[in-house]
Design a protein around this motif. Structure first.
Motif, short mmCIF file in Angstrom:
data_model
loop_
_atom_site.label_atom_id
_atom_site.label_comp_id
_atom_site.label_asym_id
_atom_site.label_seq_id
_atom_site.Cartn_x
_atom_site.Cartn_y
_atom_site.Cartn_z
N GLY A 221 45.96 39.61 51.91
CA GLY A 221 45.88 39.47 50.45
C GLY A 221 44.77 38.53 50.03
N GLY A 222 44.27 38.78 48.80
CA GLY A 222 43.17 37.96 48.28
C GLY A 222 43.51 36.48 48.22
N LYS A 223 44.78 36.17 47.98
CA LYS A 223 45.19 34.78 47.85
C LYS A 223 44.87 33.95 49.10
N MET B 270 41.49 32.43 49.10
CA MET B 270 41.51 31.30 48.16
C MET B 270 42.06 30.04 48.85
N ARG C 62 49.61 43.68 51.23
CA ARG C 62 48.98 42.41 51.60
C ARG C 62 47.72 42.65 52.44
N TYR D 118 44.40 28.63 41.90
CA TYR D 118 43.22 27.78 42.17
C TYR D 118 43.60 26.30 41.98
N ASN E 255 35.23 33.61 38.83
CA ASN E 255 36.06 34.82 38.86
C ASN E 255 35.64 35.75 37.72
N SER F 163 44.28 45.09 46.89
CA SER F 163 45.47 45.03 46.04
C SER F 163 45.31 45.76 44.72
N LYS F 164 44.23 45.43 44.00
CA LYS F 164 44.09 45.96 42.64
C LYS F 164 43.38 47.31 42.67
N ILE G 107 38.03 40.26 42.87
CA ILE G 107 39.10 41.21 43.17
C ILE G 107 39.22 42.31 42.11
N TYR G 108 38.71 42.04 40.88
CA TYR G 108 38.73 43.08 39.83
C TYR G 108 37.35 43.71 39.66
N ASP H 267 35.52 35.11 43.25
CA ASP H 267 36.70 35.97 43.31
C ASP H 267 36.38 37.25 42.53
N LEU I 278 35.55 36.74 47.74
CA LEU I 278 36.97 37.11 47.83
C LEU I 278 37.13 38.50 47.22
N PHE J 242 43.26 31.97 37.29
CA PHE J 242 44.37 32.29 38.19
C PHE J 242 45.02 30.96 38.63
N ASN K 200 41.01 37.11 35.57
CA ASN K 200 42.41 36.99 35.23
C ASN K 200 42.55 35.58 34.66
N1 PLP Z 1 42.46 36.68 42.47
C1 PLP Z 1 42.85 36.98 41.23
C2 PLP Z 1 41.95 36.61 40.09
C3 PLP Z 1 44.08 37.61 40.99
O1 PLP Z 1 44.45 37.89 39.74
C4 PLP Z 1 44.91 37.90 42.09
C5 PLP Z 1 46.24 38.51 41.91
O2 PLP Z 1 46.79 38.60 40.85
C6 PLP Z 1 44.47 37.55 43.37
C7 PLP Z 1 43.24 36.96 43.52
C8 PLP Z 1 45.33 37.75 44.57
O3 PLP Z 1 45.42 39.03 45.01
P1 PLP Z 1 46.33 39.44 46.25
O4 PLP Z 1 47.56 40.08 45.68
O5 PLP Z 1 45.48 40.41 47.02
O6 PLP Z 1 46.65 38.22 47.04
#
Ligand code: PLP
Length: 397
Positions: free
Chosen positions: A100-102, A105, A247, A129, A172, A238-239, A207-208, A205, A234, A126, A176
């Motif tokens: 997972g992206g988290k 981080m 994950r 952080y 980011n 996921s998205k 991820i989007y 980041d 990152l 997010f 988000n």
């Molecule tokens: N980075 C941002 C900005 C997010 O909004 C999210 C999840 O909501 C993540 C990372 C984490 O993604 P993951 O579910 O792959 O851990």
């Protein structure tokens, strides 16, 4: 003698999205109808060919550990995908597959954060952080994202927060919780300005990154060779592929520290679920039409929610450029973000998140996730209008 936790545990924050989800579920269990616009995940299933690849991997006997940094064919698929989308060459040796992206981080912040160090991060942003920066002992330096800039960061705002103690800068875009997308001109200016601060590492980041609207361009920091030796990217599945529960994430590290990142992985999770890694290859190498369809659905819902929010007295919403969140200003209702979150959940049966769940600079705003059907979004907005009229919102008087 009772148990004694390490002091750092008192500095660890959380994601209130999970608390609101629990409250919404509890209300549903009591028979209340809830429209959930709180959750940050696509309301689509993972495309079938990706699921099949995982099933096949299990049937083919991929049940054991994989290399800690991920199987080579997956890291090669990541490099191919980055080349296809961003026209950037990366070495699969610099890629780390993570659960997972988290995790990227957490690793990046723990690698650079310690008492005396400063880490600049988006606020509202997010929540993890700020939480992990505090956990690491570093000083969190918020980078306010402002409505008047469409919640995009500006290069000057970022650069003015850098000091000799700054170790890491987190950016980011698309963001988000705001949906803000930073334009190329600002990113060019930021990268040029960073030349004066060679001691600062950057975690971008993205991820989007594949979710932008109205022709807005996602500009990856990977496309700037001048910062590649200190950039951590990152990203993940996921998205983009509706795979939050699998994950599966990845990071691209500078050559000089990728071994350290891998060492953290060995200490933490050994490797990512083997069959999920095969699914990850199918996602990147397979047809992308499911991604395009999902983004088109988000684009339509975004139009509906932004127009509906702007029609409510006391609420105004700037156009989110990406991700699947709207971040309306609710100051005209006379309520605080927390009050509105509670009123909407308990009276209207609509789960949204207080802007303060994303940092102090989110006060006066709410996050609406539009990862829900147009029908449900319209129903949620109808309920909110009625509830505000009943509650006698300041703007409605
Ligand atoms: N980075 C941002 C900005 C997010 O909004 C999210 C999840 O909501 C993540 C990372 C984490 O993604 P993951 O579910 O792959 O851990």
């Amino acid at each position: 003698m009772s148990m004694q936790l390490a002091e750092r545990m008192s500095r660890l924050g959380t994601e209130t999205a999970f608390e609101v989800l629990a409250r919404a579920k509890a209300l549903e269990a009591k028979g209340k109808s809830i429209v959930n616009l709180g959750i940050g995940q696509p309301d689509f299933l993972t495309p079938e060919h990706i699921v099949e690849a995982a099933v096949k991997a299990l049937r083919d006997g991929h049940h054991g550990y994989t290399p800690a940094n991920g199987i080579l064919p997956l890291r090669e698929a990541v490099a191919r995908d980055i080349h296809k989308r961003l026209k950037v060459e990366i070495d699969p040796g610099n890629v780390l597959i993570v659960p997972g992206g988290k995790v990227t981080m957490f690793f990046a912040i723990m690698m650079f954060g310690e008492p005396g160090a400063e880490i600049v991060y988006p606020n509202p942003g997010f929540p993890i952080y700020e939480s992990v920066i505090k956990f690491s002992g570093a000083t969190p330096v918020p980078l306010p994202l402002l409505e008047k800039n469409g919640f995009a960061f500006t290069a000057d705002d970022v650069l003015s927060r850098i000091t000799p103690r700054t170790r890491l800068l987190i950016v980011n875009s698309p963001a988000n919780p705001t949906g803000g997308v930073s334009p190329k001109a600002e990113i060019d200016k930021l990268v040029a300005g960073l030349a004066k601060h060679p001691h600062v590492a950057i975690m971008s980041d993205e991820i989007y990154g594949q979710m932008t609207y109205d022709g807005r361009e996602h500009v990856s920091l990977l496309s700037y060779p001048e910062i590649r030796d200190r950039l951590i990217l990152l990203d993940g599945w996921s998205k983009t592929y509706a795979m939050t529960g699998w994950r599966m994430g990845y990071s691209v590290w500078p050559k000089s520290i990728v071994a350290q990142a891998e060492r953290l992985a060995i200490n933490c999770h050994s490797c990512v679920n083997a069959s999920a890694q095969f699914a990850g290859i199918a996602a990147l190498d397979g047809p992308q039409d499911a991604v395009r369809k999902m983004v088109a659905a988000f684009a339509e819902r975004r139009r509906v929610i932004v127009d509906e929010l702007n029609a409510v007295p006391g609420i105004s919403c700037v156009e989110p450029g990406g991700a699947f969140y709207a971040f309306p200003n609710i100051k005209g209702t006379g309520m605080s973000s927390r009050e509105a979150e509670t009123l909407f959940l308990e009276q209207a049966g609509v789960a949204v998140l207080s802007g303060t769940a994303f940092g102090a600079h989110g006060d006066g705003y709410l996050r609406f996730s539009y990862a829900n059907s147009v029908e449900n979004i319209r129903e949620a907005m109808r309920r909110i209008r009625e509830t505000l009229a009943r509650a006698g919102s300041k703007a409605a008087q």
